[in-house]
Design a protein around this motif. Structure first.
Motif, mmCIF file in Angstrom:
data_model
loop_
_atom_site.group_PDB
_atom_site.id
_atom_site.type_symbol
_atom_site.label_atom_id
_atom_site.label_comp_id
_atom_site.label_asym_id
_atom_site.label_seq_id
_atom_site.Cartn_x
_atom_site.Cartn_y
_atom_site.Cartn_z
ATOM 1 N N SER A 17 0.866 -1.309 0.115
ATOM 2 C CA SER A 17 -0.221 0.039 -0.163
ATOM 3 C C SER A 17 0.852 1.243 -0.066
ATOM 4 C CB SER A 17 -0.935 0.033 1.243
ATOM 5 O OG SER A 17 -1.947 -0.854 1.246
ATOM 6 N N LYS A 18 1.907 1.142 0.684
ATOM 7 C CA LYS A 18 2.837 2.390 0.771
ATOM 8 C C LYS A 18 4.176 2.201 0.259
ATOM 9 C CE LYS A 18 2.057 3.275 5.179
ATOM 10 N NZ LYS A 18 2.099 3.883 6.514
ATOM 11 N N ALA A 42 -1.425 -4.140 -0.960
ATOM 12 C CA ALA A 42 -2.382 -3.365 -1.846
ATOM 13 C C ALA A 42 -3.577 -3.882 -1.494
ATOM 14 C CB ALA A 42 -1.801 -2.914 -3.102
ATOM 15 N N GLN A 43 -4.524 -2.712 -1.010
ATOM 16 C CA GLN A 43 -5.812 -2.885 -1.056
ATOM 17 C C GLN A 43 -6.461 -4.360 -0.554
ATOM 18 O OE1 GLN A 43 -7.082 -2.079 -5.111
ATOM 19 N NE2 GLN A 43 -6.538 0.036 -4.913
#
Length: 79
Positions: A17-18, A42-43
């Motif tokens: 995600s980051k 991610a997500q």
């Protein structure tokens, strides 16, 4: 943990995600970097399948490596 400005940072990229460069604090492992600092997958769409250390010329991290302090490398591609 802070955003990295030193040479001992590890770039976390891929399905996180980051993505970014992070300096691991004492006692942190690769899973901490991926989930705590990289924000996890991610997500939440992707399960963690593998972590490639040091790009094409590197190797895939073993389960034991994920639970230990990060090895001296420059990047970790998360799949």
């Amino acid at each position: 943990m802070s955003v990295a400005t030193e040479i001992d940072s590890i770039v976390i990229k891929g399905h996180v995600s980051k993505p970014g460069a992070y300096c691991p604090a004492p006692g942190e492992n690769l899973l901490d970097l991926i989930y705590k600092h990289g924000g996890g997958m991610a997500q939440d769409r992707f399960p963690l399948k593998g972590v490639l250390l040091d790009g094409v010329s590197g190797h895939f991290a073993t389960v034991d490596e994920l639970k230990k302090a990060p090895p001296p490398c420059t990047e970790a591609m998360v799949f």
